[in-house]
Design a protein around this motif. Structure first.
Motif, PDB file in Angstrom:
ATOM      1  N   VAL A 127      80.606  65.491  15.545  1.00  0.00           N
ATOM      2  CA  VAL A 127      79.621  64.678  15.070  1.00  0.00           C
ATOM      3  C   VAL A 127      78.545  64.485  16.008  1.00  0.00           C
ATOM      4  O   VAL A 127      77.290  64.775  15.792  1.00  0.00           O
ATOM      5  CB  VAL A 127      79.901  63.357  14.401  1.00  0.00           C
ATOM      6  N   VAL A 128      79.048  63.999  17.304  1.00  0.00           N
ATOM      7  CA  VAL A 128      78.054  63.989  18.279  1.00  0.00           C
ATOM      8  C   VAL A 128      77.119  65.078  18.466  1.00  0.00           C
ATOM      9  O   VAL A 128      75.928  65.188  18.714  1.00  0.00           O
ATOM     10  CB  VAL A 128      78.742  63.260  19.535  1.00  0.00           C
ATOM     11  N   GLU A 184      73.053  65.882  18.017  1.00  0.00           N
ATOM     12  CA  GLU A 184      72.201  66.381  19.315  1.00  0.00           C
ATOM     13  C   GLU A 184      71.459  67.406  18.992  1.00  0.00           C
ATOM     14  O   GLU A 184      70.306  67.519  19.190  1.00  0.00           O
ATOM     15  CB  GLU A 184      73.253  66.474  20.694  1.00  0.00           C
ATOM     16  N   GLU A 185      72.141  68.295  18.036  1.00  0.00           N
ATOM     17  CA  GLU A 185      71.218  69.389  17.655  1.00  0.00           C
ATOM     18  C   GLU A 185      69.913  68.996  16.969  1.00  0.00           C
ATOM     19  O   GLU A 185      68.857  69.765  17.097  1.00  0.00           O
ATOM     20  CB  GLU A 185      72.161  70.346  16.615  1.00  0.00           C
ATOM     21  N   ALA A 195      73.987  59.617  18.214  1.00  0.00           N
ATOM     22  CA  ALA A 195      75.455  59.391  17.565  1.00  0.00           C
ATOM     23  C   ALA A 195      75.184  57.990  16.761  1.00  0.00           C
ATOM     24  O   ALA A 195      74.845  57.148  17.426  1.00  0.00           O
ATOM     25  CB  ALA A 195      76.469  59.525  18.169  1.00  0.00           C
ATOM     26  N   PRO A 196      75.809  57.904  15.499  1.00  0.00           N
ATOM     27  CA  PRO A 196      75.597  56.535  14.906  1.00  0.00           C
ATOM     28  C   PRO A 196      76.538  55.465  15.380  1.00  0.00           C
ATOM     29  O   PRO A 196      76.321  54.418  15.039  1.00  0.00           O
ATOM     30  CB  PRO A 196      76.182  56.996  13.330  1.00  0.00           C
ATOM     31  N   MET A 197      77.342  55.791  16.230  1.00  0.00           N
ATOM     32  CA  MET A 197      78.435  54.665  16.688  1.00  0.00           C
ATOM     33  C   MET A 197      78.896  55.327  18.125  1.00  0.00           C
ATOM     34  O   MET A 197      78.864  56.660  18.455  1.00  0.00           O
ATOM     35  CB  MET A 197      79.319  54.200  15.692  1.00  0.00           C
ATOM     36  N   GLY A 211      82.001  63.161   9.798  1.00  0.00           N
ATOM     37  CA  GLY A 211      82.647  64.524   9.925  1.00  0.00           C
ATOM     38  C   GLY A 211      81.815  65.469   8.994  1.00  0.00           C
ATOM     39  O   GLY A 211      80.717  65.325   8.393  1.00  0.00           O
ATOM     40  N   GLY A 212      82.716  66.449   8.661  1.00  0.00           N
ATOM     41  CA  GLY A 212      82.147  67.666   7.696  1.00  0.00           C
ATOM     42  C   GLY A 212      81.193  68.370   8.369  1.00  0.00           C
ATOM     43  O   GLY A 212      80.454  68.914   7.830  1.00  0.00           O
TER      44      GLY A 212
END
Length: 342
Positions: free
Chosen positions: A198-199, A203-204, A209-211, A258-259
């Motif tokens: 997710v991070v 960044e893309e 990141a949300p946390m 995720g996902g």
């Protein structure tokens, strides 16, 4: 007419006052305790009581700074979709609901002195909270945001759940049976693996990141086991392909983190992960009270086309915040760290 009083509660009193359903996952006292430990602000829990019964609840995070005070519910940058007020009258009458709602809003506005220019207030309300008018009457601005919720109330199997989906999504989900990919629920280590993906994805898009990793670990360690599941897809040799962290309130499953895009034999792994989650919601007795799958956000145009394939109901929720010019500058700073909801 019974008099109403609003006072501050301890976390234990909050837990006792929480209704059985109709609240968001992060209203859970364990989730609030973890937020309290990680957020650089004071957690204040307001409860409006009518006689002995607490009929209104609102958690806020208050940060006192030399330049002024910020009041947030939920706090920013923790991936918390919504928090805000819970109104739980012991009567079905609309006017009783409205009376509690007004008492809570006015008492909190008074206690926090939100009419001061140096106070920045921002609250994202729960899905089950349809009436932010008292905050408008207290000079706040009110804006709707949206999410999709897949209605699973009367579904008894996966085919029921998928019946409204787009044809291409149904076809992909059905291909799971012919692939040698396995999807299982795993633990916190896998959740942290999902977090790393997710991070990278944030960044893309030049997003933050949300946390933090530590917050995620502490949250899942502290919540009861029935509040979260980590779904991971692996190939026959155990290679990780993708995963989704799902959170559960009494009523909703949340497609939380995720996902990240991945495919396996020309099939989207995410579609298969969503399939596994949906199948659990409609068949697992442990998830019997869960009647909807919240895709968490319908506010980003580029993501809505995909989320739209699930035929979810578009549900509004309200963002209440300080209005006025002096806030614009402060807000632009907060916008950057708020981790906008997708």
């Amino acid at each position: 007419m019974t008099h109403m009083e609003t006072e501050r509660l301890t976390l234990e009193e909050w837990g006792e006052a929480l209704p059985r359903s109709g609240y968001e996952l992060f209203h859970d006292p364990d989730a609030l305790a973890v937020l309290d430990a990680h957020v650089d602000a004071e957690l204040r829990l307001y409860g409006t009581a009518k006689g002995q019964q607490i009929v209104g609840l609102l958690p806020v995070f208050v940060d006192e700074r030399p330049v002024g005070r910020t009041v947030f519910s939920p706090p920013l940058s923790f991936g918390v979709p919504r928090l805000g007020p819970i109104i739980n009258p012991n009567s079905p009458k609309q006017r009783k609901w409205e009376r509690i709602n007004s008492e809570l809003a006015n008492a909190v506005a008074d206690d926090l002195e939100v009419d001061k220019r140096s106070t920045l207030f921002r609250m994202t309300c729960p899905l089950e909270y349809p009436d932010p008018r008292p905050y408008g009457w207290n000079e706040f601005s009110i804006e709707p945001e949206f999410t999709y919720v897949v209605d699973l109330e009367d579904c008894t199997d996966l085919e029921d759940a998928m019946s409204g989906f787009s044809k291409s999504l149904r076809n992909e989900m059905r291909r799971y049976d012919e692939l040698d990919l396995t999807i299982d629920t795993e633990g916190i280590d896998t959740a942290l693996r999902i977090y790393d993906d997710v991070v990278d994805q944030y960044e893309e898009y030049d997003d933050t990141a949300p946390m933090s990793r530590l917050f995620l670990r502490d949250l899942l360690s502290s919540l009861d086991d029935d509040r979260w599941r980590v779904y991971a897809a692996r190939t026959p040799d155990g290679t990780y392909k993708s995963g989704i962290i799902t959170l559960f309130s009494p009523d909703l499953a949340y497609y939380w983190q995720g996902g990240v895009t991945a495919s396996y034999e020309h099939v989207s792994v995410n579609n298969l992960l969503h399939r596994a989650i949906l199948e659990d919601i409609v068949t697992d007795p442990d998830l019997e009270s869960v009647t909807g799958y919240d895709l968490v956000g319908a506010n980003t145009e580029r993501l809505c086309e995909y989320k739209g394939k699930f035929n979810g109901e578009l549900r509004p929720y309200y963002v209440v915040e300080s209005s006025g010019l002096e806030m614009t500058l402060a807000k632009s700073v907060y916008q950057k760290v708020s981790g906008s909801l997708k």
